[in-house]
Design a protein around this motif. Structure first.
Motif, mmCIF file in Angstrom:
data_model
loop_
_atom_site.group_PDB
_atom_site.id
_atom_site.type_symbol
_atom_site.label_atom_id
_atom_site.label_comp_id
_atom_site.label_asym_id
_atom_site.label_seq_id
_atom_site.Cartn_x
_atom_site.Cartn_y
_atom_site.Cartn_z
ATOM 1 N N UNK A 87 -10.196 64.847 12.373
ATOM 2 C CA UNK A 87 -10.299 64.476 10.971
ATOM 3 C C UNK A 87 -9.901 63.018 10.756
ATOM 4 N N UNK A 88 -8.850 62.596 11.435
ATOM 5 C CA UNK A 88 -8.367 61.220 11.307
ATOM 6 C C UNK A 88 -9.408 60.219 11.806
ATOM 7 N N UNK A 89 -10.039 60.523 12.934
ATOM 8 C CA UNK A 89 -11.039 59.611 13.505
ATOM 9 C C UNK A 89 -12.315 59.575 12.663
ATOM 10 N N UNK A 90 -12.762 60.747 12.179
ATOM 11 C CA UNK A 90 -13.967 60.782 11.345
ATOM 12 C C UNK A 90 -13.726 60.031 10.040
ATOM 13 N N UNK A 91 -12.564 60.259 9.428
ATOM 14 C CA UNK A 91 -12.221 59.545 8.202
ATOM 15 C C UNK A 91 -12.199 58.043 8.443
ATOM 16 N N UNK A 92 -11.625 57.621 9.566
ATOM 17 C CA UNK A 92 -11.551 56.193 9.886
ATOM 18 C C UNK A 92 -12.936 55.624 10.195
ATOM 19 N N UNK A 93 -13.794 56.438 10.822
ATOM 20 C CA UNK A 93 -15.163 55.982 11.094
ATOM 21 C C UNK A 93 -15.873 55.598 9.797
ATOM 22 N N UNK B 296 -7.965 75.140 6.494
ATOM 23 C CA UNK B 296 -6.926 76.073 6.936
ATOM 24 C C UNK B 296 -5.642 75.318 7.293
ATOM 25 N N UNK B 297 -5.778 74.170 7.930
ATOM 26 C CA UNK B 297 -4.610 73.348 8.255
ATOM 27 C C UNK B 297 -3.933 72.865 6.986
ATOM 28 N N UNK B 298 -4.731 72.524 5.995
ATOM 29 C CA UNK B 298 -4.173 72.065 4.717
ATOM 30 C C UNK B 298 -3.374 73.171 4.040
ATOM 31 N N UNK C 36 -13.605 56.333 -0.517
ATOM 32 C CA UNK C 36 -12.844 57.370 -1.224
ATOM 33 C C UNK C 36 -13.144 58.751 -0.652
ATOM 34 N N UNK C 37 -14.399 59.026 -0.338
ATOM 35 C CA UNK C 37 -14.748 60.320 0.254
ATOM 36 C C UNK C 37 -14.120 60.449 1.637
ATOM 37 N N UNK C 38 -14.096 59.346 2.399
ATOM 38 C CA UNK C 38 -13.459 59.400 3.721
ATOM 39 C C UNK C 38 -11.962 59.679 3.596
ATOM 40 N N UNK C 39 -11.308 59.082 2.601
ATOM 41 C CA UNK C 39 -9.885 59.369 2.382
ATOM 42 C C UNK C 39 -9.693 60.802 1.897
ATOM 43 N N UNK C 40 -10.602 61.295 1.084
ATOM 44 C CA UNK C 40 -10.497 62.667 0.583
ATOM 45 C C UNK C 40 -10.649 63.674 1.715
ATOM 46 N N UNK C 41 -11.484 63.348 2.699
ATOM 47 C CA UNK C 41 -11.621 64.224 3.859
ATOM 48 C C UNK C 41 -10.282 64.417 4.551
ATOM 49 N N UNK C 42 -9.503 63.346 4.634
ATOM 50 C CA UNK C 42 -8.215 63.401 5.319
ATOM 51 C C UNK C 42 -7.120 63.944 4.407
ATOM 52 N N UNK D 246 -8.861 67.492 2.151
ATOM 53 C CA UNK D 246 -9.358 68.663 2.867
ATOM 54 C C UNK D 246 -8.504 69.027 4.075
ATOM 55 N N UNK D 247 -7.841 68.050 4.689
ATOM 56 C CA UNK D 247 -7.000 68.338 5.851
ATOM 57 C C UNK D 247 -5.526 68.333 5.501
ATOM 58 N N UNK D 248 -5.163 67.725 4.395
ATOM 59 C CA UNK D 248 -3.773 67.719 3.970
ATOM 60 C C UNK D 248 -2.913 66.699 4.670
ATOM 61 N N UNK D 249 -3.527 65.638 5.227
ATOM 62 C CA UNK D 249 -2.789 64.565 5.888
ATOM 63 C C UNK D 249 -2.731 63.365 4.954
ATOM 64 N N UNK D 250 -1.536 62.952 4.605
ATOM 65 C CA UNK D 250 -1.356 61.866 3.641
ATOM 66 C C UNK D 250 -1.336 60.543 4.392
ATOM 67 N N UNK D 251 -2.486 59.883 4.450
ATOM 68 C CA UNK D 251 -2.627 58.615 5.164
ATOM 69 C C UNK D 251 -2.892 57.487 4.188
ATOM 70 N N UNK D 252 -2.327 56.323 4.475
ATOM 71 C CA UNK D 252 -2.525 55.137 3.641
ATOM 72 C C UNK D 252 -3.024 53.953 4.480
ATOM 73 N N UNK D 253 -3.881 54.262 5.446
ATOM 74 C CA UNK D 253 -4.357 53.200 6.323
ATOM 75 C C UNK D 253 -5.801 52.807 6.117
ATOM 76 N N UNK D 254 -6.418 53.218 4.994
ATOM 77 C CA UNK D 254 -7.848 52.976 4.804
ATOM 78 C C UNK D 254 -8.193 51.495 4.795
ATOM 79 N N UNK D 255 -7.362 50.659 4.181
ATOM 80 C CA UNK D 255 -7.657 49.226 4.114
ATOM 81 C C UNK D 255 -7.703 48.621 5.513
#
Length: 399
Positions: A265-271, A243-245, A63-69, A72-81
């Motif tokens: 942000x996308x790679x760190x969240x995915x990591x 700032x991007x958000x 959840x924190x990794x998804x919140x980072x994306x 905090x970055x404002x990118x709406x991603x649904x690929x966590x699973x």
């Protein structure tokens, strides 16, 4: 009034050392987890407490990794699973003992013929086994981040709902590919992976005693992951993400490379989603691609929304409350008895989900920004400390 003055002094010291307070709270939680692992057996009524602590730790990391994306970055991603799935498979493949591979791969010849914990354990003993597990967990995150980097090249050019649909589609593609028969020698196709290092294997033997440290290990790992993300959010990179958000045009005019920071942000969240997938594998004892459906991503997104988008503390609190309610507190609604009330005609299978949905709706109605909003735990501590200082100052003026 002397008593009030002493309390005020202690409260001022508490406010100045709120970080130390949070650290002490974490140490107390870790100590409690060790004690609970020893005193609660799997057949005890309180065994659900251990399950809640373990699963909420896993979900808090994701959840924190998804919140980072998203937050905090404002990118709406649904690929966590999908990224969790990559992490879970990578961890399992690297930690299955050599002796168990023939049992796990019944229909294929295993392509990987080594186990990191076994290899390092033979060279370094018990510490080598733990090192092998940690290396496998890190590699699980690296594998997820590498796939995210490749996926991000085309999808990060999209925005809003289009990005969400694209990442959701890639997650489903990943799940289908890992069940492909041609990859059976590597992934065991649609058959589950098992036999790898799990929670029950985290034991320390000393002075004739055997200590179970499974819950402690998974909570410690979750705390380290969340702590790293906290440091990242408070760094210059975190400020660039925010700032991007807020405004991409303004952020770019200030010299922020939009694509580079989005990709980062996308790679760190995915990591960390991959690390969460490895933790999920440790928790569940088996890994099967079919369990990582889109509904798991929706659960994580619900936790983020309930806790507060843009609040790391909120994601952790939301994970704990969500898992506690869904896995433990409301279980009686499916078994015919709840809070000492027996009503089999009402409390039947599936009623728990109805009540849980109503609770979620109430939270959304009364806490539109989530439980924590965009605030953190330290902000809440400061708020109440300032409130009490004003009350004590008022009491002293009236003496």
């Amino acid at each position: 009034m002397g008593f009030i003055r002493r309390i005020k002094q202690h409260m001022s010291a508490f406010t100045m050392g709120r970080r130390q307070f949070v650290a002490a709270l974490l140490l107390a939680m870790f100590g409690l987890s060790v004690v609970l692992d020893q005193v609660i057996a799997s057949t005890d009524a309180m065994a659900m407490l251990l399950i809640v602590l373990r699963k909420s730790s896993v979900y808090a990391v994701v959840a924190v990794s998804m919140n980072l994306l998203n937050g905090f970055t404002g990118l709406f991603s649904l690929g966590q699973a999908g990224f969790m799935l990559i992490g879970a498979y990578t961890y399992a493949l690297l930690t299955i003992p050599q002796s168990a591979r023939d049992t796990v791969y019944r229909y294929y010849d295993s392509l990987i013929q080594f186990s990191l914990p076994e290899a390092l354990g033979a060279a370094m003993g018990g510490f080598g086994m733990l090192t092998g597990v940690m290396v496998a967990i890190v590699l699980a995150g690296v594998a997820a981040a590498a796939v995210a980097f490749l996926i991000g090249i085309p999808v990060l050019k999209l925005k809003s709902d289009y990005l969400a649909i694209a990442t959701l589609g890639f997650a489903e593609i990943i799940r289908a590919m890992l069940q492909w028969g041609k990859l059976g020698p590597l992934t065991n196709a649609s058959n589950p992976l098992s036999g790898y290092v799990r929670l029950n294997d985290f034991q320390v033997r000393a002075a004739g005693l055997s200590l179970n440290l499974g819950t402690f290990f998974i909570m410690l790992l979750a705390a380290l992951c969340v702590g790293f993300i906290v440091l990242l959010v408070n760094s210059s990179y975190g400020r660039a993400f925010k700032a991007i958000r807020e405004d991409e045009v303004a952020a770019e005019s200030m010299g922020i490379n939009l694509y580079r920071h989005k990709q980062l942000s996308f790679c760190i969240s995915s990591f960390f989603a991959g690390v969460g997938g490895a933790m999920y594998a440790i928790y569940t004892n088996t890994v099967q691609a079919n369990n990582f459906r889109a509904s798991m991503t929706y659960e994580i997104l619900l936790i983020v929304v309930l806790g507060g988008i843009g609040s790391i503390s909120g994601s952790c609190v939301g994970a704990l409350l969500y898992i506690s309610a869904s896995e433990w507190w409301l279980r009686g609604l499916d078994s015919g008895a709840f809070l000492g009330i027996r009503a089999p005609f009402l409390f039947r299978n599936g009623f728990r989900l109805v009540v849980f949905s109503v609770i979620i709706m109430m939270i959304v109605l009364f806490f539109r920004k989530g439980i924590m909003g965009d605030r953190e735990l330290t902000h809440t501590i400061d708020k109440y400390a300032a409130k009490y200082r004003r009350l004590w100052a008022k009491a002293e003026r009236g003496k």
